[in-house]
Design a protein around this motif. Structure first.
Motif, short mmCIF file in Angstrom:
data_model
loop_
_atom_site.label_atom_id
_atom_site.label_comp_id
_atom_site.label_asym_id
_atom_site.label_seq_id
_atom_site.Cartn_x
_atom_site.Cartn_y
_atom_site.Cartn_z
N ALA A 148 0.85 -1.18 0.00
CA ALA A 148 0.00 0.00 0.00
C ALA A 148 0.89 1.23 0.00
CB ALA A 148 -0.93 0.00 1.20
N PHE A 149 0.35 2.34 -0.49
CA PHE A 149 1.08 3.60 -0.56
C PHE A 149 0.43 4.62 0.37
CE2 PHE A 149 1.42 1.42 -4.62
CZ PHE A 149 2.78 1.41 -4.84
N VAL A 150 1.23 5.18 1.25
CA VAL A 150 0.71 6.21 2.16
C VAL A 150 0.58 7.51 1.38
CG1 VAL A 150 1.16 7.55 4.25
CG2 VAL A 150 1.76 5.11 4.17
N THR A 151 -0.61 8.09 1.41
CA THR A 151 -0.85 9.35 0.71
C THR A 151 -0.99 10.52 1.67
OG1 THR A 151 -3.24 8.94 0.68
CG2 THR A 151 -1.97 8.17 -1.21
N GLY A 152 -1.07 10.24 2.95
CA GLY A 152 -1.18 11.32 3.93
C GLY A 152 -1.84 10.86 5.20
N VAL A 153 -2.12 11.82 6.06
CA VAL A 153 -2.78 11.56 7.34
C VAL A 153 -4.22 12.03 7.24
CG1 VAL A 153 -2.73 11.98 9.83
CG2 VAL A 153 -0.60 11.89 8.54
N VAL A 155 -7.47 13.79 8.24
CA VAL A 155 -7.65 15.00 9.04
C VAL A 155 -9.14 15.30 9.17
CG1 VAL A 155 -5.42 15.97 8.39
CG2 VAL A 155 -7.41 16.44 6.97
N GLY A 156 -9.44 16.32 9.94
CA GLY A 156 -10.81 16.77 10.07
C GLY A 156 -11.71 15.79 10.78
N GLU A 157 -12.91 15.68 10.29
CA GLU A 157 -13.93 14.84 10.94
C GLU A 157 -13.51 13.38 10.99
OE1 GLU A 157 -18.72 13.82 10.56
OE2 GLU A 157 -17.69 14.98 9.00
N ILE A 158 -12.84 12.90 9.94
CA ILE A 158 -12.43 11.50 9.91
C ILE A 158 -11.51 11.19 11.09
CG2 ILE A 158 -11.13 9.77 8.61
CD1 ILE A 158 -12.06 11.14 6.06
N GLN A 159 -10.51 12.05 11.31
CA GLN A 159 -9.57 11.82 12.40
C GLN A 159 -10.21 12.03 13.76
OE1 GLN A 159 -6.85 10.01 13.14
NE2 GLN A 159 -5.65 11.11 11.61
N GLN A 160 -11.15 12.96 13.83
CA GLN A 160 -11.80 13.25 15.10
C GLN A 160 -12.67 12.09 15.58
OE1 GLN A 160 -13.90 16.92 14.42
NE2 GLN A 160 -12.01 18.12 14.12
N LYS A 161 -13.28 11.38 14.63
CA LYS A 161 -14.23 10.33 15.00
C LYS A 161 -13.60 8.94 15.06
CE LYS A 161 -18.41 12.73 13.59
NZ LYS A 161 -19.68 12.68 12.83
N THR A 162 -12.30 8.87 14.84
CA THR A 162 -11.61 7.59 15.01
C THR A 162 -10.83 7.64 16.31
OG1 THR A 162 -9.74 8.42 13.71
CG2 THR A 162 -11.41 7.14 12.54
N VAL A 163 -10.81 6.53 17.00
CA VAL A 163 -10.11 6.47 18.28
C VAL A 163 -8.60 6.52 18.07
CG1 VAL A 163 -9.78 5.10 20.38
CG2 VAL A 163 -12.02 5.15 19.25
N LYS A 164 -8.13 5.90 16.98
CA LYS A 164 -6.71 5.80 16.71
C LYS A 164 -6.30 6.76 15.58
CE LYS A 164 -7.00 0.87 17.83
NZ LYS A 164 -6.81 -0.51 17.33
N LYS A 165 -4.99 7.03 15.53
CA LYS A 165 -4.47 7.85 14.44
C LYS A 165 -4.57 7.06 13.14
CE LYS A 165 -0.40 10.40 12.89
NZ LYS A 165 1.01 10.77 13.17
N VAL A 166 -5.19 7.66 12.15
CA VAL A 166 -5.49 6.96 10.90
C VAL A 166 -4.70 7.58 9.76
CG1 VAL A 166 -7.30 6.39 9.25
CG2 VAL A 166 -7.79 6.30 11.67
N LEU A 167 -4.12 6.71 8.92
CA LEU A 167 -3.40 7.16 7.73
C LEU A 167 -4.20 6.82 6.48
CD1 LEU A 167 0.29 6.08 8.49
CD2 LEU A 167 -0.84 8.24 9.02
N ASN A 168 -4.09 7.69 5.50
CA ASN A 168 -4.70 7.42 4.19
C ASN A 168 -3.74 6.57 3.37
OD1 ASN A 168 -6.88 9.14 4.80
ND2 ASN A 168 -5.73 10.93 4.11
N VAL A 169 -4.23 5.46 2.86
CA VAL A 169 -3.39 4.59 2.03
C VAL A 169 -4.15 4.23 0.76
CG1 VAL A 169 -2.18 3.64 4.02
CG2 VAL A 169 -4.13 2.42 3.07
N PHE A 170 -3.37 3.96 -0.29
CA PHE A 170 -3.93 3.54 -1.57
C PHE A 170 -3.40 2.16 -1.89
CE2 PHE A 170 -3.55 3.20 -6.23
CZ PHE A 170 -4.88 3.37 -6.59
N VAL A 171 -4.31 1.22 -2.09
CA VAL A 171 -3.95 -0.15 -2.46
C VAL A 171 -4.17 -0.29 -3.96
CG1 VAL A 171 -4.45 -2.59 -2.14
CG2 VAL A 171 -4.58 -1.03 -0.19
N ALA A 172 -3.08 -0.44 -4.71
CA ALA A 172 -3.16 -0.50 -6.17
C ALA A 172 -3.44 -1.92 -6.64
CB ALA A 172 -1.85 0.00 -6.77
#
Length: 236
Positions: A148-153, A155-172
């Motif tokens: 998978a490729f990390v595209t970023g962290v 942010v915003g509502e998505i990060q606020q409503k998750t208990v853990k730190k979440v990264l954006n990834v792309f699975v090609a």
């Protein structure tokens, strides 16, 4: 009558090993060398045929008493360069759009044309430059792993409503890495890799046949990885 003395087993094994090891070593060296030579030979001969586009009076044989292999490559480079200059201006872009529209209406040809065009765009200026680093995640289920490729962290509502730190990834997908799935994965579930983005694309496009050494891209990507990690850890 005395029985002939059998040859020692150790000697036979040594001879077999000698032939086996050296034959394999020779094959491993010569096959890629010959394959590369033959491929280049075919390409050069194919490019030399482009000289037939010139009028007979302007072909190299009209000025030279001998044939020079590879002159066609110069003509091909000139044609490709001129085409690139043409398609990058306003008129050229319109002609490209018109051509794409025409090809899109031709059955069978349109699918092949789009596939080749997408593959070429992926190789030269695909989304690889937008990816920050390569990781492993368990997908599509626990116990199975995929690149998978990390595209970023997130942010915003998505990060606020998750208990853990979440990264954006792309699975090609394979063999066409321009399509795939966007996932949001907890950082603790991600396995970092030292593989470069370019090497990861080679693995995906070849279906795992090309599998570069993980240490090959270590020095190349270490600085980028550290910088991106620091950016991800910084407050948004």
């Amino acid at each position: 009558m005395s029985q002939p003395t059998p040859e020692p087993k150790g000697l036979l094994n040594a001879i077999k090993r000698f032939f086996k090891v050296n034959l394999i070593a020779g094959i491993l060296f010569l096959v890629p060398l010959m394959a590369t030579f033959m491929t280049l030979r075919v390409i050069v001969r194919w490019m030399d045929k482009s000289l037939l586009l010139l009028p007979p009076a302007y072909r190299p044989e009209a000025f030279l008493s001998f044939k020079v292999p590879g002159l066609g490559a110069i003509l091909v480079v000139v044609i490709v360069l001129a085409t690139g200059i043409l398609v990058r201006n306003l008129l050229g872009r319109r002609l490209v759009l018109l051509w794409d529209a025409i090809v899109d209406r031709i059955p069978f040809v349109s699918n092949f044309y789009k596939a080749v065009k997408q593959l070429v765009e992926t190789i030269f200026h695909g989304p690889a430059r937008d990816f920050k680093r390569v990781v492993l995640i368990e997908y599509p289920r626990t116990g199975l792993y995929t690149l998978a490729f990390v595209t970023g962290v997130a942010v915003g509502e998505i990060q606020q409503k998750t208990v853990k730190k979440v990264l954006n990834v792309f699975v090609a997908t394979t063999p066409n890495p321009t399509s795939g799935f966007y996932l949001m994965v907890p950082e603790e579930d991600i396995i970092p890799l030292e593989m470069s983005v370019e090497d990861a694309f080679k693995v995906l496009m070849s279906g795992g046949i090309l599998n570069p050494d993980a240490t090959a891209g270590k020095k190349k990507s270490q600085a980028t990885t550290n910088a991106e990690t620091a950016q991800e850890d910084s407050p948004q």
